[in-house]
Design a protein around this motif. Structure first.
Motif, PDB file in Angstrom:
ATOM      1  N   TYR A 133      -7.062   0.845  -2.536  1.00 55.83           N
ATOM      2  CA  TYR A 133      -6.988   1.783  -1.194  1.00 55.83           C
ATOM      3  C   TYR A 133      -6.160   2.990  -1.233  1.00 55.83           C
ATOM      4  CZ  TYR A 133      -8.904  -2.205   1.605  1.00 55.83           C
ATOM      5  OH  TYR A 133      -9.783  -3.065   2.322  1.00 55.83           O
ATOM      6  N   ALA A 134      -5.352   2.929  -1.957  1.00 49.82           N
ATOM      7  CA  ALA A 134      -4.278   3.976  -1.945  1.00 49.82           C
ATOM      8  C   ALA A 134      -4.845   5.110  -2.850  1.00 49.82           C
ATOM      9  CB  ALA A 134      -3.031   3.763  -2.600  1.00 49.82           C
ATOM     10  N   TYR A 151       0.746  -1.259   0.117  1.00 49.57           N
ATOM     11  CA  TYR A 151      -0.102  -0.127  -0.053  1.00 49.57           C
ATOM     12  C   TYR A 151       0.745   1.017  -0.029  1.00 49.57           C
ATOM     13  CZ  TYR A 151      -2.906   3.791   2.315  1.00 49.57           C
ATOM     14  OH  TYR A 151      -3.231   4.713   2.786  1.00 49.57           O
ATOM     15  N   ALA A 152       2.058   1.154   0.742  1.00 53.01           N
ATOM     16  CA  ALA A 152       2.928   2.219   0.960  1.00 53.01           C
ATOM     17  C   ALA A 152       3.445   2.684  -0.357  1.00 53.01           C
ATOM     18  CB  ALA A 152       3.878   2.191   1.939  1.00 53.01           C
ATOM     19  N   LEU A 207      -6.720   8.737  -1.570  1.00 60.82           N
ATOM     20  CA  LEU A 207      -6.003  10.066  -1.814  1.00 60.82           C
ATOM     21  C   LEU A 207      -7.370  10.970  -2.747  1.00 60.82           C
ATOM     22  CD1 LEU A 207      -2.387   8.923  -3.118  1.00 60.82           C
ATOM     23  CD2 LEU A 207      -3.015  10.353  -1.048  1.00 60.82           C
ATOM     24  N   PHE A 208      -7.867  10.202  -3.454  1.00 60.33           N
ATOM     25  CA  PHE A 208      -9.002  10.886  -4.462  1.00 60.33           C
ATOM     26  C   PHE A 208      -9.986  11.693  -3.270  1.00 60.33           C
ATOM     27  CE2 PHE A 208     -13.505  10.438  -5.517  1.00 60.33           C
ATOM     28  CZ  PHE A 208     -13.535  11.341  -6.536  1.00 60.33           C
ATOM     29  N   TYR A 209     -10.411  10.733  -2.226  1.00 61.44           N
ATOM     30  CA  TYR A 209     -11.493  11.548  -1.310  1.00 61.44           C
ATOM     31  C   TYR A 209     -10.683  12.504  -0.575  1.00 61.44           C
ATOM     32  CZ  TYR A 209     -14.825   7.738  -2.711  1.00 61.44           C
ATOM     33  OH  TYR A 209     -15.782   7.139  -3.159  1.00 61.44           O
ATOM     34  N   ALA A 210      -9.402  12.263  -0.101  1.00 63.69           N
ATOM     35  CA  ALA A 210      -8.905  13.325   0.752  1.00 63.69           C
ATOM     36  C   ALA A 210      -8.703  14.645  -0.219  1.00 63.69           C
ATOM     37  CB  ALA A 210      -7.406  13.023   0.900  1.00 63.69           C
ATOM     38  N   LYS A 211      -8.575  14.678  -1.609  1.00 69.18           N
ATOM     39  CA  LYS A 211      -8.467  15.676  -2.455  1.00 69.18           C
ATOM     40  C   LYS A 211      -9.811  16.355  -2.670  1.00 69.18           C
ATOM     41  CE  LYS A 211      -6.318  18.589  -5.261  1.00 69.18           C
ATOM     42  NZ  LYS A 211      -7.467  19.689  -5.526  1.00 69.18           N
TER      43      LYS A 211
END
Length: 346
Positions: free
Chosen positions: A284-285, A53-54, A289-293
């Motif tokens: 997941y990654a 994931y990282a 990131l999509f939702y954070a943006k």
């Protein structure tokens, strides 16, 4: 189950969710680094799944033009997660992606971030209390259900199974354990289950297996709730006891796992384990990131089907969860190129 075909990294992160304003459905080609810094805390470095994931995080951040802060790692320690969150906030994070392993103890931190108007996206885990912008997760009860049905069928409804439970302070550990127990009790009452709490620690799983095999040498099934931490020590112990034999051998112990890492796929090909549920580390990654943006951009979402084979559900008032697909992988589909475990590193 239909396998999700992951898009190439250059593909826009388009989500046709039932958004509050469908005319402004967000997509990656509209994002840029001007929206503010997005922070990611990695939950641990001792799991092959989370290490995978990282690796996806910087790839998808670059692809979508996200201004990504240097990720922190809380090492499966809630105190470190709280400290990392405070540091990221002081450094100017506008949104934070995290995967709290203790889903009860994070509530106070989530409340503080909400008061500061810093949106949070949680990955793989869902907080027991507190609000977040979105939970990006797969249906973990389905993990336990699929594992139960696979083992129950392979064992013909009879035998003894040891279950390596994840931490029961985590919603994932509870969901998988409860679903597995309920399924075994209702569908395969002839199977005895030894449920072993492990706190997601491989050493504890190995010790439990050693003890149970000494007491019950006729154990013929294992359910590992996290292959990323349980696979290697389990195979090592079975090998020393000459129990790592192919499915055609009467001494074969049927093993089903959760994660979908390349090492599990190799073990399936070798006949060392029999199945795993593939958690979508890549998705997941991508969608964390999509939702954070999207949160930084002021977007909102509602429950409903998405265009990436998932469903957004309302878990409780004010808490939404995008439940991503997680297919069962066996020898029949282990070479499917759509599985992220066959793509990472290529």
């Amino acid at each position: 189950m239909k396998l999700l075909r992951p898009a190439l990294l250059a593909t826009a992160l388009v989500v046709s969710l039932t958004a509050c304003d469908s005319s402004t459905t967000p997509s990656a080609d509209k994002t840029d680094a001007k929206g503010g810094q997005i922070a990611v805390d990695l939950p641990r470095a001792d799991s092959d799944f989370w290490n995978s994931y990282a690796k996806y995080i910087p790839q998808y951040a670059k692809d979508s033009g996200i201004n990504l802060m240097t990720p922190t790692n809380s090492q499966n320690d809630i105190a470190k997660l709280v400290a990392n969150t405070q540091a990221l906030t002081s450094q100017g994070a506008k949104a934070i992606v995290m995967a709290p392993q203790d889903t009860g103890a994070i509530a106070t931190t989530l409340t503080q971030l909400e008061q500061k108007k810093i949106p949070v996206v949680t990955v793989d885990t869902r907080p027991d209390k507190g609000n977040v912008f979105m939970v990006v997760r797969a249906d973990n009860r389905a993990y336990g259900q699929k594992a139960c049905e696979f083992l129950g069928t392979k064992l013909g409804g009879k035998g003894k199974v040891i279950e390596f439970q994840g931490s029961l302070s985590s919603v994932n550990g509870r969901d998988r354990s409860e679903a597995f127990a309920e399924c075994m009790s209702s569908k395969f009452p002839g199977i005895t289950v030894f449920a072993e709490p492990t706190e997601w620690e491989g050493a504890k799983a190995s010790a439990a297996l050693q003890t149970r095999l000494a007491q019950h040498p006729d154990i013929n099934g294992i359910y590992m709730q996290a292959g990323g931490v349980f696979l290697a020590p389990t195979l090592q112990l079975l090998r020393t006891k000459n129990l790592l034999v192919p499915p055609s051998d009467p001494k074969h112990i049927f093993i089903v796992s959760n994660d979908g890492i390349p090492q599990e796929f190799d073990a399936i090909r070798k006949g060392e384990i029999d199945a795993t549920v593939s958690q979508p580390a890549d998705l997941y990654a991508k969608y964390a990131l999509f939702y954070a943006k999207a949160a930084v951009d002021g977007k909102t979402f509602q429950p409903g089907k998405t265009d990436h084979d998932s469903t957004i559900v309302q878990v409780r008032e004010g808490l939404l969860e995008d439940q991503l697909p997680a297919p069962l992988v066996t020898k029949d589909n282990v070479d499917d190129s759509a599985l992220w475990g066959n793509q990472i590193g290529k």
